[in-house]
Motif scaffolding. Sequence first.
Motif, PDB file in Angstrom:
ATOM      1  N   VAL A  75      -1.084   1.238 -13.712  1.00  0.00           N
ATOM      2  CA  VAL A  75      -2.311   1.810 -14.267  1.00  0.00           C
ATOM      3  C   VAL A  75      -3.482   0.853 -14.071  1.00  0.00           C
ATOM      4  CG1 VAL A  75      -3.448   2.598 -16.371  1.00  0.00           C
ATOM      5  CG2 VAL A  75      -1.070   3.206 -15.932  1.00  0.00           C
ATOM      6  N   THR A  76      -3.237  -0.439 -14.282  1.00  0.00           N
ATOM      7  CA  THR A  76      -4.331  -1.401 -14.157  1.00  0.00           C
ATOM      8  C   THR A  76      -4.539  -1.836 -12.698  1.00  0.00           C
ATOM      9  OG1 THR A  76      -2.846  -3.253 -14.546  1.00  0.00           O
ATOM     10  CG2 THR A  76      -3.917  -2.327 -16.477  1.00  0.00           C
ATOM     11  N   ASN A  77      -3.844  -1.180 -11.798  1.00  0.00           N
ATOM     12  CA  ASN A  77      -3.995  -1.443 -10.367  1.00  0.00           C
ATOM     13  C   ASN A  77      -3.711  -2.905 -10.000  1.00  0.00           C
ATOM     14  OD1 ASN A  77      -4.395  -0.552  -7.826  1.00  0.00           O
ATOM     15  ND2 ASN A  77      -6.635  -0.395  -7.953  1.00  0.00           N
ATOM     16  N   ALA A  78      -2.734  -3.486 -10.665  1.00  0.00           N
ATOM     17  CA  ALA A  78      -2.500  -4.922 -10.528  1.00  0.00           C
ATOM     18  C   ALA A  78      -1.842  -5.328  -9.208  1.00  0.00           C
ATOM     19  CB  ALA A  78      -1.626  -5.403 -11.691  1.00  0.00           C
ATOM     20  N   PHE A  79      -1.326  -4.339  -8.462  1.00  0.00           N
ATOM     21  CA  PHE A  79      -0.640  -4.720  -7.215  1.00  0.00           C
ATOM     22  C   PHE A  79      -1.619  -4.853  -6.047  1.00  0.00           C
ATOM     23  CE2 PHE A  79       2.498  -1.634  -9.268  1.00  0.00           C
ATOM     24  CZ  PHE A  79       3.069  -2.626 -10.040  1.00  0.00           C
ATOM     25  N   GLU A  80      -2.787  -4.273  -6.228  1.00  0.00           N
ATOM     26  CA  GLU A  80      -3.732  -4.177  -5.111  1.00  0.00           C
ATOM     27  C   GLU A  80      -4.030  -5.530  -4.465  1.00  0.00           C
ATOM     28  OE1 GLU A  80      -6.011  -1.188  -4.267  1.00  0.00           O
ATOM     29  OE2 GLU A  80      -7.985  -2.145  -4.486  1.00  0.00           O
ATOM     30  N   GLY A  81      -3.905  -5.560  -3.157  1.00  0.00           N
ATOM     31  CA  GLY A  81      -4.288  -6.737  -2.394  1.00  0.00           C
ATOM     32  C   GLY A  81      -3.375  -7.941  -2.544  1.00  0.00           C
ATOM     33  N   LYS A  82      -2.302  -7.821  -3.291  1.00  0.00           N
ATOM     34  CA  LYS A  82      -1.430  -8.990  -3.487  1.00  0.00           C
ATOM     35  C   LYS A  82      -0.475  -9.162  -2.305  1.00  0.00           C
ATOM     36  CE  LYS A  82      -1.396 -10.148  -8.325  1.00  0.00           C
ATOM     37  NZ  LYS A  82      -2.181  -9.157  -9.072  1.00  0.00           N
ATOM     38  N   THR A  83      -0.250 -10.410  -1.922  1.00  0.00           N
ATOM     39  CA  THR A  83       0.737 -10.690  -0.888  1.00  0.00           C
ATOM     40  C   THR A  83       2.131 -10.644  -1.513  1.00  0.00           C
ATOM     41  OG1 THR A  83       0.747 -13.025  -1.404  1.00  0.00           O
ATOM     42  CG2 THR A  83      -0.859 -12.301   0.242  1.00  0.00           C
ATOM     43  N   SER A  84       3.161 -10.686  -0.658  1.00  0.00           N
ATOM     44  CA  SER A  84       4.535 -10.673  -1.184  1.00  0.00           C
ATOM     45  C   SER A  84       4.747 -11.843  -2.143  1.00  0.00           C
ATOM     46  CB  SER A  84       5.549 -10.781  -0.052  1.00  0.00           C
ATOM     47  OG  SER A  84       5.280  -9.842   0.941  1.00  0.00           O
ATOM     48  N   GLU A  85       4.196 -13.012  -1.757  1.00  0.00           N
ATOM     49  CA  GLU A  85       4.373 -14.192  -2.621  1.00  0.00           C
ATOM     50  C   GLU A  85       3.721 -13.957  -3.973  1.00  0.00           C
ATOM     51  OE1 GLU A  85       3.150 -14.608   0.611  1.00  0.00           O
ATOM     52  OE2 GLU A  85       5.224 -15.006   1.257  1.00  0.00           O
ATOM     53  N   PHE A  95       3.763   0.614  -1.782  1.00  0.00           N
ATOM     54  CA  PHE A  95       2.668   1.437  -2.325  1.00  0.00           C
ATOM     55  C   PHE A  95       1.316   1.001  -1.765  1.00  0.00           C
ATOM     56  CE2 PHE A  95       5.740   1.886  -6.016  1.00  0.00           C
ATOM     57  CZ  PHE A  95       6.108   3.180  -5.664  1.00  0.00           C
ATOM     58  N   GLN A  96       1.166  -0.304  -1.571  1.00  0.00           N
ATOM     59  CA  GLN A  96      -0.102  -0.813  -1.017  1.00  0.00           C
ATOM     60  C   GLN A  96      -0.412  -0.203   0.338  1.00  0.00           C
ATOM     61  OE1 GLN A  96       0.302  -5.011  -0.512  1.00  0.00           O
ATOM     62  NE2 GLN A  96      -0.086  -5.505  -2.656  1.00  0.00           N
ATOM     63  N   GLY A 133      -1.686   5.248  -2.887  1.00  0.00           N
ATOM     64  CA  GLY A 133      -0.621   4.382  -3.411  1.00  0.00           C
ATOM     65  C   GLY A 133      -0.714   4.160  -4.918  1.00  0.00           C
ATOM     66  N   TYR A 134      -1.935   4.165  -5.404  1.00  0.00           N
ATOM     67  CA  TYR A 134      -2.156   3.945  -6.835  1.00  0.00           C
ATOM     68  C   TYR A 134      -1.447   5.022  -7.656  1.00  0.00           C
ATOM     69  CZ  TYR A 134      -4.719   3.684 -11.248  1.00  0.00           C
ATOM     70  OH  TYR A 134      -5.040   3.591 -12.572  1.00  0.00           O
ATOM     71  N   ILE A 135      -1.673   6.273  -7.261  1.00  0.00           N
ATOM     72  CA  ILE A 135      -1.045   7.400  -7.958  1.00  0.00           C
ATOM     73  C   ILE A 135       0.468   7.376  -7.755  1.00  0.00           C
ATOM     74  CG2 ILE A 135      -0.903   9.923  -8.068  1.00  0.00           C
ATOM     75  CD1 ILE A 135      -3.521   9.009  -9.005  1.00  0.00           C
ATOM     76  N   PHE A 136       0.879   7.122  -6.504  1.00  0.00           N
ATOM     77  CA  PHE A 136       2.298   7.098  -6.204  1.00  0.00           C
ATOM     78  C   PHE A 136       3.030   6.083  -7.059  1.00  0.00           C
ATOM     79  CE2 PHE A 136       1.628   9.275  -2.076  1.00  0.00           C
ATOM     80  CZ  PHE A 136       2.612  10.223  -2.243  1.00  0.00           C
ATOM     81  N   SER A 137       2.455   4.894  -7.171  1.00  0.00           N
ATOM     82  CA  SER A 137       3.181   3.847  -7.868  1.00  0.00           C
ATOM     83  C   SER A 137       3.278   4.185  -9.357  1.00  0.00           C
ATOM     84  CB  SER A 137       2.543   2.484  -7.584  1.00  0.00           C
ATOM     85  OG  SER A 137       1.795   2.032  -8.639  1.00  0.00           O
ATOM     86  N   PHE A 138       2.201   4.732  -9.901  1.00  0.00           N
ATOM     87  CA  PHE A 138       2.211   5.161 -11.294  1.00  0.00           C
ATOM     88  C   PHE A 138       3.291   6.222 -11.528  1.00  0.00           C
ATOM     89  CE2 PHE A 138       0.218   8.278 -14.292  1.00  0.00           C
ATOM     90  CZ  PHE A 138       0.380   7.520 -15.441  1.00  0.00           C
ATOM     91  N   MET A 139       3.285   7.236 -10.658  1.00  0.00           N
ATOM     92  CA  MET A 139       4.279   8.305 -10.807  1.00  0.00           C
ATOM     93  C   MET A 139       5.691   7.776 -10.634  1.00  0.00           C
ATOM     94  SD  MET A 139       2.557  11.520  -8.843  1.00  0.00           S
ATOM     95  CE  MET A 139       4.092  12.254  -8.335  1.00  0.00           C
ATOM     96  N   PHE A 140       5.855   6.943  -9.630  1.00  0.00           N
ATOM     97  CA  PHE A 140       7.194   6.454  -9.333  1.00  0.00           C
ATOM     98  C   PHE A 140       7.783   5.693 -10.514  1.00  0.00           C
ATOM     99  CE2 PHE A 140      10.371   3.497  -7.908  1.00  0.00           C
ATOM    100  CZ  PHE A 140      11.152   4.286  -7.087  1.00  0.00           C
ATOM    101  N   PHE A 141       7.016   4.776 -11.092  1.00  0.00           N
ATOM    102  CA  PHE A 141       7.592   3.976 -12.187  1.00  0.00           C
ATOM    103  C   PHE A 141       7.832   4.824 -13.437  1.00  0.00           C
ATOM    104  CE2 PHE A 141       6.132   0.330  -9.562  1.00  0.00           C
ATOM    105  CZ  PHE A 141       7.362  -0.279  -9.447  1.00  0.00           C
ATOM    106  N   ILE A 142       7.008   5.843 -13.648  1.00  0.00           N
ATOM    107  CA  ILE A 142       7.286   6.744 -14.773  1.00  0.00           C
ATOM    108  C   ILE A 142       8.623   7.454 -14.541  1.00  0.00           C
ATOM    109  CG2 ILE A 142       6.604   8.922 -15.870  1.00  0.00           C
ATOM    110  CD1 ILE A 142       3.863   8.015 -15.994  1.00  0.00           C
ATOM    111  N   LEU A 143       8.801   7.979 -13.327  1.00  0.00           N
ATOM    112  CA  LEU A 143      10.026   8.717 -13.054  1.00  0.00           C
ATOM    113  C   LEU A 143      11.243   7.795 -13.072  1.00  0.00           C
ATOM    114  CD1 LEU A 143       8.632  11.059 -10.291  1.00  0.00           C
ATOM    115  CD2 LEU A 143       9.316  11.700 -12.600  1.00  0.00           C
ATOM    116  N   LEU A 144      11.034   6.560 -12.641  1.00  0.00           N
ATOM    117  CA  LEU A 144      12.142   5.603 -12.693  1.00  0.00           C
ATOM    118  C   LEU A 144      12.539   5.344 -14.145  1.00  0.00           C
ATOM    119  CD1 LEU A 144      14.015   3.797 -11.078  1.00  0.00           C
ATOM    120  CD2 LEU A 144      12.292   1.995 -11.141  1.00  0.00           C
ATOM    121  N   ALA A 145      11.535   5.241 -15.007  1.00  0.00           N
ATOM    122  CA  ALA A 145      11.817   5.047 -16.428  1.00  0.00           C
ATOM    123  C   ALA A 145      12.573   6.258 -16.993  1.00  0.00           C
ATOM    124  CB  ALA A 145      10.527   4.807 -17.201  1.00  0.00           C
TER     125      ALA A 145
END
Length: 454
Positions: free
Chosen positions: A123-133, A299-300, A305-317
């Motif tokens: 939701v807070t878009n925290a993955f955006e632009g992050k490298t694998s590390e 997702f990046q 990807g923002y919507i996908f990642s949100f939906m995916f983690f909800i469904l995983l939960a």
Amino acid sequence: MDHKDLQPRDSFTSKFGMIAATAGSAIGLGNIWRFPYIAGENGGGAFLVVYLLFVLGIGIPVMMSEFVIGRRTQRNPYGAFKKLAPGKPWFLIGFMGVGAAFMILIFYNTVAGWTLEYIYQSVTNAFEGKTSEELTTMFDGFREGSIRPLLWMVVFMALTAWIVLAGVQKGIEKYTKILMPILLALIIILDIRALTLPGGSEGLSFLFKPDFSKINGKTVLEALGQAFFSLSIGMGTLITYGSYIRRKENLANTALSVSLADTFVAILAGVAIFPAVFAFGIDPASEEGLVFIVLPKIFQQMPGGYIFSFMFFILLAVAALTSTISILEVVVAYFVEELKMVRKKATILAAVSISAVGIFAAASWGWASDLTLFGSNIFQLTNFATVNILLPVGGFFIVIFIGWFLKARITGDELSNSGSIKVRYLPTFMFIVKFIAPIAIALVFLYKLGIFGN
Ligand code: PHE
């Protein structure tokens, strides 16, 4: 028109509901979180081959055996063995199952809590632009924290308890029927994205080209444990669910459909993870963090990807929730039917005591990281001990019970619905539960212990 079409419509609906509930128990974090990292650590393709052999040769027969025991007795696992073998110590298997359920929830709720954190981070878009590390640092940082992992774990336990308490499984069933197919669709979209990543094909070879030199005692034990864990067998969950299955349902078909669906989802998860692991240069041995690092990376690379990642983690939960419900139900059913507690008290007692120990599992990388044994923390210990030891040992005794103790007439009667469906496979099934499955399980343990080969 065959006579199936003439059955009233509601029977089809509830048959689907029954399969959905059982598949809901089977499909969960075991497929999407655990399968990829265990396969990654244990050689990929070779692990997959052994895993599939165990699902077919041991998993499906154990699942059928649990259904037979549950539907015959209409009881919780402990009561079921008491009823079928009065005055004999078989009830101890049921007792062990209750203990296994308790222990599984200790680590399972921790990971389920991680999925809640990742909903929040999406939701807070925290993955955006992050490298694998950076994603790895983010995951590690979260897991080492002293409050958040614990808080999410407790929230998840409370959610599970609330549903078990309210007895709204029916409602849950209604939603999972819609939500699980959506999860499946999302995984398939992830697969497509992962497969089209440059450099992804190496990941596919890793998963599908077996290198049998990688097989040793540990891989074989891990494959056996993962098969049991993923299929929800070896501790009586499916004895409990079997007791809810109506007389006219075909137990063998149900076991087969659920096992195939479960295996399919695990493979689909692998097909999303491994190409991405290779494309992004992530270490396939990233242990428990693997999917939490890889998925945000995929997702990046996706439009929306923002919507996908949100939906995916909800469904995983949600997928995790339909599994934790089935695990907690084992403990609660035991408390209610055997210790004569009211359902509310039983549920609260189970949830509170599991959380009390679960806190240490959730803090396994934080303040409880010094509590280790053989170099493993509490999370890793409960994970390894239940999945690789308690479940296969439980399964061993379940097939021995069906193969050698319970009258074959009873098993035949349950599997054939008192003779109304053909069970030509029965002699093969009996041979498997008498010899193949128990011997195979025993050999895996001996192999691991280094008693032969290795
Ligand atoms: N099969 C579930 C999963 O894959 C976990 C589970 C194990 C559920 C044992 C019930 C009993 O997530």
